[in-house]
Design an enzyme around this catalytic site. Structure first.
Site, short mmCIF file in Angstrom:
data_model
loop_
_atom_site.label_atom_id
_atom_site.label_comp_id
_atom_site.label_asym_id
_atom_site.label_seq_id
_atom_site.Cartn_x
_atom_site.Cartn_y
_atom_site.Cartn_z
N ARG A 115 58.97 -38.03 19.74
CA ARG A 115 60.00 -37.00 19.64
C ARG A 115 61.39 -37.61 19.74
O ARG A 115 61.55 -38.75 20.17
CB ARG A 115 59.78 -35.89 20.67
CG ARG A 115 59.98 -36.32 22.10
CD ARG A 115 59.72 -35.15 23.03
NE ARG A 115 59.88 -35.54 24.42
CZ ARG A 115 59.57 -34.78 25.44
NH1 ARG A 115 59.07 -33.58 25.26
NH2 ARG A 115 59.76 -35.20 26.69
N ASP B 43 63.39 -28.87 35.60
CA ASP B 43 63.06 -30.19 35.02
C ASP B 43 62.74 -30.09 33.53
O ASP B 43 62.54 -31.11 32.88
CB ASP B 43 61.88 -30.84 35.77
CG ASP B 43 60.68 -29.93 35.86
OD1 ASP B 43 60.74 -28.92 36.59
OD2 ASP B 43 59.67 -30.21 35.19
N ASP C 74 47.01 -38.22 33.97
CA ASP C 74 46.53 -39.38 33.21
C ASP C 74 47.53 -40.02 32.25
O ASP C 74 47.23 -41.03 31.62
CB ASP C 74 45.26 -38.99 32.43
CG ASP C 74 45.51 -37.81 31.50
OD1 ASP C 74 46.68 -37.53 31.19
OD2 ASP C 74 44.53 -37.17 31.10
N GLY C 75 48.70 -39.42 32.11
CA GLY C 75 49.71 -40.01 31.22
C GLY C 75 49.42 -39.83 29.73
O GLY C 75 50.15 -40.36 28.89
P1 AMP Z 1 55.45 -30.42 32.72
O1 AMP Z 1 54.82 -29.27 33.41
O2 AMP Z 1 54.75 -30.87 31.46
O3 AMP Z 1 56.91 -30.25 32.53
O4 AMP Z 1 55.27 -31.65 33.69
C1 AMP Z 1 55.68 -31.66 35.04
C2 AMP Z 1 55.52 -33.05 35.60
O5 AMP Z 1 54.19 -33.54 35.45
C3 AMP Z 1 56.41 -34.09 34.95
O6 AMP Z 1 56.75 -35.01 35.95
C4 AMP Z 1 55.50 -34.72 33.94
O7 AMP Z 1 55.93 -36.01 33.63
C5 AMP Z 1 54.18 -34.73 34.67
N1 AMP Z 1 53.03 -34.65 33.77
C6 AMP Z 1 52.66 -33.62 33.01
N2 AMP Z 1 51.53 -33.89 32.33
C7 AMP Z 1 51.18 -35.17 32.65
C8 AMP Z 1 50.12 -36.05 32.28
N3 AMP Z 1 49.15 -35.69 31.43
N4 AMP Z 1 50.09 -37.27 32.84
C9 AMP Z 1 51.03 -37.65 33.70
N5 AMP Z 1 52.06 -36.88 34.09
C10 AMP Z 1 52.15 -35.64 33.58
MG MG Z 2 58.27 -31.11 31.65
#
Ligand code: AMP
Ligand code: MG
Length: 481
Positions: A173, A251, A122-123
């Protein structure tokens, strides 16, 4: 907003590196917290940050097309498996600002809505996710460990659905760079070598300009060495304070060597090599004692992505050893300092190893033990220290080894204690303290958050009346002020 001049250096790169994205601002945002320590790095005052136009700017309402916000594309190895496209799914880069000392900082908002890389999510960012990252990054910074910083947190009346409905927030941030190992992996695995080369030049130019003195064909290798060193030092810092990141995917690894993307992290209490902070990590890939080697694995994944740019298209054997050498050197140096040792002896590595086994065996709280060790006095009975262990004989054995080692040191007791108190924190971000902050914040009370933040930003300075925050969870009696 006359006080801030934003640049967007990414716009110099071809548009395959990013997508322009306008934020989806929070409706009726309010400033939950503004971090004076970080604002100082930018020469901003709290008064300026409280201006409505500033809040609008951080809420993504004012971005223009010339320096517009962007979401960058990256890939990454997640739990060892390659994912070809990730990208900023909920982070937007507003631009770059010059700090007070002339260095540049990227300003990112996290939770500012959907981007083309949001996949099925959901971003948005929830209040608890935002507070976790805020406190986690500031706790690490207080301990002197490289990390992205939290500038401020915006709240709203909007809700976002996770396991339950939570308030949506925006975390602002700041870091020298948010470029990840995965940015390089993305272009390498797509065989887009000219973009890969562009990105290497971009990183050298922005973060490591001293490498421009190297012959151009050696620069990628020197850049890798620098990233390996910075990563090894960051992880040695984590190990020394008992921090577990929880999601060490490539990542989430910064090319600047900052701790990045604090999600399900944890600070260890009782010492346990298998301590895991991420309940979704059922293989325990990212448990405490695996972190140094996972860091190396990630560096090798990055080296793999650099391969076409390296002299002879090979990874030199020296580079493979480099990470471990730097890690060991830095870890040993930090642990010696934690023990109050200012000289070096061959048996120090053994002394540290046997201490960790003693802590695990006696179920001893890791940060609390080190803080108390500063009070250790060979001639006394050290009752408080011994009471920490469920296996007193073993701890007594280790203290005898330590006493022998101290006999070779030039410092007296009080000088040593002073040094140790500057490296062994009194306050760490323990799980139960974080939980209390989250519960109160959801009820609209942020006083526990600010109290804890203030202590974590000066974690070595013991404050009278705040004993509650220094104690392990199993030693607490009554909550102090
Ligand atoms: P993370 O596990 O937080 O490092 O996220 C892994 C991937 O999922 C990255 O591409 C993030 O940008 C995407 N992502 C994580 N949480 C969200 C969210 N709530 N909405 C959209 N993209 C997300
Ligand atoms: Mg991440």
């Amino acid at each position: 907003m006359q006080t801030l001049t934003l640049q967007q250096p990414w716009l110099q790169l071809p548009d395959c590196f990013y997508r322009p994205v306008r934020a989806t601002p929070l409706k009726v945002p309010n400033l939950i917290h503004c971090n004076q320590k970080v604002a100082d790095l930018l020469g901003l005052s709290v008064k300026e940050m409280n201006q409505y136009s500033f809040i609008q700017f951080l809420n993504g309402e004012l971005s223009s097309d010339s320096t517009g916000s962007i979401a960058t594309v990256y890939a990454g190895h997640q739990f060892g498996i390659y994912t070809a496209q990730l990208g900023d799914g909920r982070a937007l880069l507003l631009g770059e600002i010059e700090g007070r000392k002339g260095e540049s900082f990227e300003i990112q908002i996290k939770g500012g809505g959907l981007t083309p890389f949001s996949r099925t999510l959901d971003g948005r960012l929830t209040l608890s996710e935002g507070l976790r990252e805020y406190l986690g990054s500031e706790a690490l910074a207080g301990l002197g460990i490289p990390t992205t910083r939290s500038l401020c947190l915006l709240g709203s009346q909007e809700g976002v659905l996770r396991e339950r409905r939570e308030p949506a927030v925006i975390l602002v941030r700041m870091a020298r760079s948010h470029i990840r190992f995965g940015h390089f992996e993305y272009f390498y695995h797509r065989d887009e070598l000219s973009e890969l080369s562009n990105l290497i030049d971009f990183v050298i130019d922005r973060l490591y300009p001293e490498l421009k003195q190297e012959a151009s064909k050696m620069r990628p290798l020197r850049l890798l060495e620098t990233i390996f060193s910075n990563t090894a030092r960051m992880i040695a810092g984590w190990q020394a304070v008992g921090f577990v990141h929880g999601v060490m995917n490539t990542d989430n690894m910064s090319v600047f060597g900052d701790t990045l993307d604090l999600g399900p992290f944890g600070f260890m209490g009782g010492f346990d090599g298998a301590y895991t902070a991420n309940s979704a990590d059922d293989q325990q890939r990212y448990q405490y004692d695996q972190q140094p080697e996972i860091g190396r694995w990630n560096c090798l994944a990055l080296a793999g992505a650099f391969l076409p740019m390296l002299p002879g298209k090979t990874i030199p054997a020296g580079l493979l050893r480099h990470y471990r050498l730097i890690y060991q050197e830095y870890y040993l140096r930090t642990m010696r300092a934690k023990l109050g040792l200012v000289t070096q002896c061959k048996e120090d590595a053994f002394l540290i190893e046997s201490l960790l086994k003693t802590l695990a065996q006696g179920n001893i709280d890791y940060p609390y033990f080190f803080r108390l060790l500063g009070k250790f006095c060979p001639k006394l009975r050290n009752i408080e220290l011994l009471a920490l262990s469920s296996d007193r004989h073993r701890l007594l054995d280790w203290l005898r080894q330590y006493e022998d080692r101290l006999a070779k040191e030039p410092l007296g007791h009080s000088e040593r204690k002073q040094l140790m108190d500057w490296i062994n924190p009194c306050y760490v971000l323990r799980d139960h303290l974080l939980e209390e902050v989250l519960v109160n914040a959801e009820l609209g009370d942020f006083s526990a958050f600010t109290t804890l933040l203030n202590l974590l930003q000066n974690p070595f300075q013991e404050i009278q009346g705040k004993e509650y925050f220094a104690l392990p969870s199993n030693q607490q009696t009554e909550r102090g002020g």
